[in-house]
Design a protein around this motif. Structure first.
Motif, PDB file in Angstrom:
ATOM      1  N   LYS A  29       0.874  -1.177   0.000  1.00  0.00           N
ATOM      2  CA  LYS A  29       0.000   0.000   0.000  1.00  0.00           C
ATOM      3  C   LYS A  29       0.912   1.229   0.000  1.00  0.00           C
ATOM      4  CE  LYS A  29      -4.046   2.062   2.105  1.00  0.00           C
ATOM      5  NZ  LYS A  29      -4.715   2.422   3.366  1.00  0.00           N
ATOM      6  N   VAL A  30       0.849   2.002  -1.085  1.00  0.00           N
ATOM      7  CA  VAL A  30       1.847   3.054  -1.306  1.00  0.00           C
ATOM      8  C   VAL A  30       1.196   4.412  -1.555  1.00  0.00           C
ATOM      9  CG1 VAL A  30       3.823   3.752  -2.743  1.00  0.00           C
ATOM     10  CG2 VAL A  30       3.373   1.322  -2.366  1.00  0.00           C
ATOM     11  N   ALA A  31       1.827   5.464  -1.004  1.00  0.00           N
ATOM     12  CA  ALA A  31       1.424   6.838  -1.318  1.00  0.00           C
ATOM     13  C   ALA A  31       2.662   7.616  -1.725  1.00  0.00           C
ATOM     14  CB  ALA A  31       0.769   7.495  -0.112  1.00  0.00           C
ATOM     15  N   LEU A  32       2.435   8.689  -2.509  1.00  0.00           N
ATOM     16  CA  LEU A  32       3.542   9.527  -2.964  1.00  0.00           C
ATOM     17  C   LEU A  32       3.101  10.982  -2.940  1.00  0.00           C
ATOM     18  CD1 LEU A  32       5.947   8.915  -5.896  1.00  0.00           C
ATOM     19  CD2 LEU A  32       4.635  11.040  -5.882  1.00  0.00           C
ATOM     20  N   ALA A  33       4.001  11.859  -2.469  1.00  0.00           N
ATOM     21  CA  ALA A  33       3.719  13.300  -2.467  1.00  0.00           C
ATOM     22  C   ALA A  33       4.738  14.012  -3.354  1.00  0.00           C
ATOM     23  CB  ALA A  33       3.801  13.858  -1.047  1.00  0.00           C
ATOM     24  N   GLU A  34       4.236  14.952  -4.164  1.00  0.00           N
ATOM     25  CA  GLU A  34       5.100  15.750  -5.047  1.00  0.00           C
ATOM     26  C   GLU A  34       4.567  17.173  -5.075  1.00  0.00           C
ATOM     27  OE1 GLU A  34       7.358  17.711  -7.175  1.00  0.00           O
ATOM     28  OE2 GLU A  34       8.024  15.612  -7.096  1.00  0.00           O
ATOM     29  N   GLU A  35       5.431  18.146  -4.762  1.00  0.00           N
ATOM     30  CA  GLU A  35       4.969  19.540  -4.673  1.00  0.00           C
ATOM     31  C   GLU A  35       4.948  20.249  -6.018  1.00  0.00           C
ATOM     32  OE1 GLU A  35       7.541  22.160  -2.421  1.00  0.00           O
ATOM     33  OE2 GLU A  35       9.337  21.181  -3.167  1.00  0.00           O
ATOM     34  N   ASP A  36       5.641  19.682  -7.017  1.00  0.00           N
ATOM     35  CA  ASP A  36       5.722  20.358  -8.307  1.00  0.00           C
ATOM     36  C   ASP A  36       5.107  19.445  -9.369  1.00  0.00           C
ATOM     37  OD1 ASP A  36       6.329  22.185 -10.269  1.00  0.00           O
ATOM     38  OD2 ASP A  36       8.501  22.000 -10.111  1.00  0.00           O
ATOM     39  N   ARG A  37       5.821  19.248 -10.486  1.00  0.00           N
ATOM     40  CA  ARG A  37       5.271  18.409 -11.551  1.00  0.00           C
ATOM     41  C   ARG A  37       5.857  17.008 -11.482  1.00  0.00           C
ATOM     42  NH1 ARG A  37       5.103  21.296 -17.269  1.00  0.00           N
ATOM     43  NH2 ARG A  37       3.756  19.497 -17.598  1.00  0.00           N
ATOM     44  N   TYR A  38       5.062  16.033 -11.892  1.00  0.00           N
ATOM     45  CA  TYR A  38       5.519  14.645 -11.865  1.00  0.00           C
ATOM     46  C   TYR A  38       6.494  14.408 -13.022  1.00  0.00           C
ATOM     47  CZ  TYR A  38       2.144  13.614  -8.240  1.00  0.00           C
ATOM     48  OH  TYR A  38       1.463  13.606  -7.045  1.00  0.00           O
ATOM     49  N   GLY A  39       7.528  13.608 -12.753  1.00  0.00           N
ATOM     50  CA  GLY A  39       8.561  13.374 -13.757  1.00  0.00           C
ATOM     51  C   GLY A  39       9.896  13.936 -13.302  1.00  0.00           C
ATOM     52  N   GLY A  40       9.849  14.897 -12.378  1.00  0.00           N
ATOM     53  CA  GLY A  40      11.077  15.397 -11.772  1.00  0.00           C
ATOM     54  C   GLY A  40      11.979  16.170 -12.725  1.00  0.00           C
ATOM     55  N   THR A  41      13.215  16.352 -12.291  1.00  0.00           N
ATOM     56  CA  THR A  41      14.179  17.140 -13.060  1.00  0.00           C
ATOM     57  C   THR A  41      14.326  16.598 -14.472  1.00  0.00           C
ATOM     58  OG1 THR A  41      15.396  17.826 -11.104  1.00  0.00           O
ATOM     59  CG2 THR A  41      16.590  17.879 -13.181  1.00  0.00           C
ATOM     60  N   CYS A  42      14.492  15.282 -14.581  1.00  0.00           N
ATOM     61  CA  CYS A  42      14.823  14.699 -15.891  1.00  0.00           C
ATOM     62  C   CYS A  42      13.744  14.982 -16.936  1.00  0.00           C
ATOM     63  CB  CYS A  42      15.020  13.199 -15.753  1.00  0.00           C
ATOM     64  SG  CYS A  42      15.344  12.428 -17.338  1.00  0.00           S
ATOM     65  N   CYS A  47      16.972  16.288 -18.672  1.00  0.00           N
ATOM     66  CA  CYS A  47      17.398  15.488 -19.838  1.00  0.00           C
ATOM     67  C   CYS A  47      16.454  15.541 -21.023  1.00  0.00           C
ATOM     68  CB  CYS A  47      17.585  14.020 -19.462  1.00  0.00           C
ATOM     69  SG  CYS A  47      17.642  13.672 -17.713  1.00  0.00           S
ATOM     70  N   VAL A  48      15.154  15.399 -20.788  1.00  0.00           N
ATOM     71  CA  VAL A  48      14.228  15.270 -21.923  1.00  0.00           C
ATOM     72  C   VAL A  48      14.095  16.580 -22.708  1.00  0.00           C
ATOM     73  CG1 VAL A  48      11.851  14.766 -22.600  1.00  0.00           C
ATOM     74  CG2 VAL A  48      13.026  13.284 -20.949  1.00  0.00           C
ATOM     75  N   PRO A  49      13.688  17.696 -22.060  1.00  0.00           N
ATOM     76  CA  PRO A  49      13.602  18.935 -22.840  1.00  0.00           C
ATOM     77  C   PRO A  49      14.959  19.384 -23.375  1.00  0.00           C
ATOM     78  CG  PRO A  49      13.227  19.386 -20.504  1.00  0.00           C
ATOM     79  CD  PRO A  49      13.221  17.899 -20.675  1.00  0.00           C
ATOM     80  N   LYS A  50      16.024  19.124 -22.602  1.00  0.00           N
ATOM     81  CA  LYS A  50      17.385  19.466 -23.049  1.00  0.00           C
ATOM     82  C   LYS A  50      17.740  18.733 -24.340  1.00  0.00           C
ATOM     83  CE  LYS A  50      20.498  16.925 -21.871  1.00  0.00           C
ATOM     84  NZ  LYS A  50      21.380  16.732 -20.751  1.00  0.00           N
ATOM     85  N   LYS A  86       5.412  23.054 -28.905  1.00  0.00           N
ATOM     86  CA  LYS A  86       5.521  21.601 -29.066  1.00  0.00           C
ATOM     87  C   LYS A  86       6.295  20.975 -27.902  1.00  0.00           C
ATOM     88  CE  LYS A  86       5.740  19.218 -32.680  1.00  0.00           C
ATOM     89  NZ  LYS A  86       6.057  18.512 -33.939  1.00  0.00           N
ATOM     90  N   LEU A  87       7.349  21.657 -27.467  1.00  0.00           N
ATOM     91  CA  LEU A  87       8.168  21.153 -26.357  1.00  0.00           C
ATOM     92  C   LEU A  87       7.316  20.972 -25.107  1.00  0.00           C
ATOM     93  CD1 LEU A  87      11.085  20.608 -25.146  1.00  0.00           C
ATOM     94  CD2 LEU A  87      11.115  23.022 -24.537  1.00  0.00           C
ATOM     95  N   HIS A  88       6.549  22.004 -24.768  1.00  0.00           N
ATOM     96  CA  HIS A  88       5.760  21.931 -23.540  1.00  0.00           C
ATOM     97  C   HIS A  88       4.591  20.961 -23.662  1.00  0.00           C
ATOM     98  CE1 HIS A  88       8.095  24.638 -21.116  1.00  0.00           C
ATOM     99  NE2 HIS A  88       8.273  25.363 -22.197  1.00  0.00           N
ATOM    100  N   ALA A  89       4.066  20.797 -24.869  1.00  0.00           N
ATOM    101  CA  ALA A  89       3.018  19.786 -25.076  1.00  0.00           C
ATOM    102  C   ALA A  89       3.583  18.388 -24.820  1.00  0.00           C
ATOM    103  CB  ALA A  89       2.466  19.880 -26.503  1.00  0.00           C
ATOM    104  N   GLU A  90       4.818  18.172 -25.253  1.00  0.00           N
ATOM    105  CA  GLU A  90       5.481  16.873 -25.041  1.00  0.00           C
ATOM    106  C   GLU A  90       5.732  16.629 -23.552  1.00  0.00           C
ATOM    107  OE1 GLU A  90       7.594  13.236 -25.909  1.00  0.00           O
ATOM    108  OE2 GLU A  90       5.834  14.313 -26.641  1.00  0.00           O
ATOM    109  N   LEU A  91       6.153  17.672 -22.817  1.00  0.00           N
ATOM    110  CA  LEU A  91       6.385  17.513 -21.376  1.00  0.00           C
ATOM    111  C   LEU A  91       5.076  17.238 -20.647  1.00  0.00           C
ATOM    112  CD1 LEU A  91       9.062  20.299 -20.689  1.00  0.00           C
ATOM    113  CD2 LEU A  91       9.365  17.955 -21.493  1.00  0.00           C
ATOM    114  N   GLU A  95       4.309  13.970 -18.427  1.00  0.00           N
ATOM    115  CA  GLU A  95       3.846  14.065 -17.033  1.00  0.00           C
ATOM    116  C   GLU A  95       2.580  13.233 -16.859  1.00  0.00           C
ATOM    117  OE1 GLU A  95       2.826  17.136 -13.402  1.00  0.00           O
ATOM    118  OE2 GLU A  95       2.653  17.898 -15.453  1.00  0.00           O
ATOM    119  N   GLY A  96       1.696  13.290 -17.862  1.00  0.00           N
ATOM    120  CA  GLY A  96       0.479  12.487 -17.818  1.00  0.00           C
ATOM    121  C   GLY A  96       0.787  10.999 -17.717  1.00  0.00           C
ATOM    122  N   ILE A  97       1.802  10.558 -18.437  1.00  0.00           N
ATOM    123  CA  ILE A  97       2.201   9.140 -18.386  1.00  0.00           C
ATOM    124  C   ILE A  97       2.669   8.784 -16.978  1.00  0.00           C
ATOM    125  CG2 ILE A  97       3.990   7.508 -19.167  1.00  0.00           C
ATOM    126  CD1 ILE A  97       3.751   8.825 -21.959  1.00  0.00           C
TER     127      ILE A  97
END
Length: 451
Positions: A29-42, A47-50, A86-91, A95-97
């Motif tokens: 049984k797992v919970a996760l908290a994230e204050e910003d966007r899911y997917g983190g720095t990468c 890495c991805v947008p870079k 296009k870049l932000h649509a991809e991010l 994040e949705g994934i």
């Protein structure tokens, strides 16, 4: 005692999300908290947008090459606005994934900041408290801002993906891979790019010959690189930023970016009060199983400042689940990790650099630098480097370093051989794939030097 959850993860980046969903998939049984966007720095600001920006920035050179190969095509201007949409649509898609991966595996998520209340309790920003048998800290890291007058006028790698318009000229401060990658990107997108680094040569910690070639080629391509140079102060002057450097230069730039290091996100997390040990940079100190001095609390990824790479955080998350939820104690293997730096030219590396290896044992160095066929036919003078560091005693390949287009793709495969303990003779026994750049890795017969 009963807990609300078997596992509570703080941080929704690559490492935290992987640990949460794999533990949940196994029945926890797992919970996760994230204050910003899911997917983190990468995924969101790394890495991805870079890498998408690297791709975008390389097309200018491709047009010139195409003309040299007989194509009648002309380059137009780069449209930052349409690329950015296009870049932000991809991010957003990515994040949705990440969110769906958690949801589909039954992980409960809280979109708010969390900090530690005690060894088994997490306090959320809304004041509510959640208990868990195990807590995994995966808060990642953030760019460090220098302490100097006017520093607030600059941006970091977080903000570079959100620029309203591309600057005409830009100063990048730093000499690590983030600074060098963005110098290449901005230069390729047509921004007049200057880079200041206080050290003697960029990409400290990497093989000297390889980083020397990267720096040389960056300059050839138009990056105005100044080593041994730092800045003293900045101030607004009209629409521009006035910058004073240690070499006496006073210049104006549209934009200044700091890429002067990163720090773990451990501030105001309530860790010291619980007896969780923090290192000099604020990193969480853990053992080989990613466990802190408090038995119920573990930490993975950049917040531990071990090897700050996305695939390493994911590995650490997997090892944590094996250790804690599958009864299979799995230490994390941080040895011989292949990495790519998406500078222009690209660099791929695994194992020891020549300087490091020389300190440890007698070595042979096999290296060749040449103009690759594709660029040389197009009249470009760019050089590539293929380099192997070999132990004289065991004949094992201790390090492999590639500076070339596609170096990241090559080093992934070379990394398998090096990780397996391949010897120089194993490389020699492999037939060359011709004509390729990487065939040089298996055709170098005589060492260029021994040490």
């Amino acid at each position: 005692m009963s807990f609300d959850y078997d596992l509570f993860v703080i941080g929704g980046g690559s490492g935290g999300v992987r640990a949460a969903r794999v533990a949940a998939a196994g029945g926890a049984k797992v919970a996760l908290a994230e204050e910003d966007r899911y997917g983190g720095t990468c995924v969101i600001r790394g890495c991805v947008p870079k890498k998408l920006m690297v791709f975008a920035s390389e097309y200018a050179g491709m047009v010139e090459d195409a003309q040299a190969y007989g194509w009648d095509i002309q380059a137009g201007d780069f449209n930052w606005g349409s690329f950015k949409v296009k870049l932000h649509a991809e991010l957003d898609r990515l994040e949705g994934i990440y969110r769906n991966l958690l949801k589909n595996n039954g992980v409960e998520t809280f979109d708010q900041r969390a900090k530690m209340a005690d060894a088994h309790t997490v306090e959320l920003a809304d004041g509510s408290k959640k208990t868990a048998k195990h807590i995994l800290l995966a808060m990642g890291g953030r760019p460090v801002w220098p302490d100097m007058p006017g520093a607030e006028l600059g941006i970091s790698s977080n903000e570079i993906f959100h620029l309203e318009t591309l600057p005409k000229d830009m100063l990048i401060i730093g000499g690590g891979y983030i600074a060098c990658e963005f110098a290449g990107i901005m230069n390729g997108l047509g921004v007049k790019t200057t880079q200041y680094y206080r050290g003697a040569q960029v990409l400290r910690g990497f093989d000297d010959e390889a980083r020397g070639l990267v720096a040389e080629e960056m300059c050839q391509r138009g990056v105005d690189l100044h080593c041994g140079t730092n800045i003293l102060e900045m101030r607004k002057e009209g629409d521009k930023i006035w910058v004073k450097a240690t070499n006496g230069d006073e210049r104006l730039f549209d934009q200044v970016m700091f890429a002067t290091g990163r720090a773990p996100n451990t501030d105001d997390m309530g860790l010291e009060a619980l007896g969780v040990e923090l290192g000099r940079k604020g990193e969480i100190v853990v053992d080989e199983y990613s466990q802190t001095g408090v038995p119920s609390i573990y930490a993975i990824g950049d917040v531990t400042d071990r090897v700050n790479l996305t695939p390493v955080a994911i590995r650490e998350g997997m090892a944590f689940v094996e250790t804690v939820f599958k009864g299979n104690p799995t230490p994390v293997d941080h040895d011989l990790i292949p990495t790519a730096i998406f500078t222009q030219p690209e660099m791929g590396t695994v194992g020891l650099g020549e300087e490091e290896a020389r300190e440890l044992e007698p070595i042979e160095v096999y290296a060749t630098s040449f103009k690759p066929m594709q660029q040389s036919f197009a009249g470009r003078a760019e050089r590539v480097l293929m380099k192997l560091i070999v132990s004289q005693a065991s004949r094992k390949v201790l390090g492999c370093h590639i500076v070339a287009p596609g170096a990241g793709e090559m080093i992934q495969l070379a990394g398998i051989a090096v990780k397996m303990g391949a010897t120089k003779e194993d490389f020699d026994r492999t037939v060359a794939v011709h004509p390729t750049m990487s065939e040089e890795l298996v055709t170098m017969k005589e060492p260029v030097r021994t040490a």
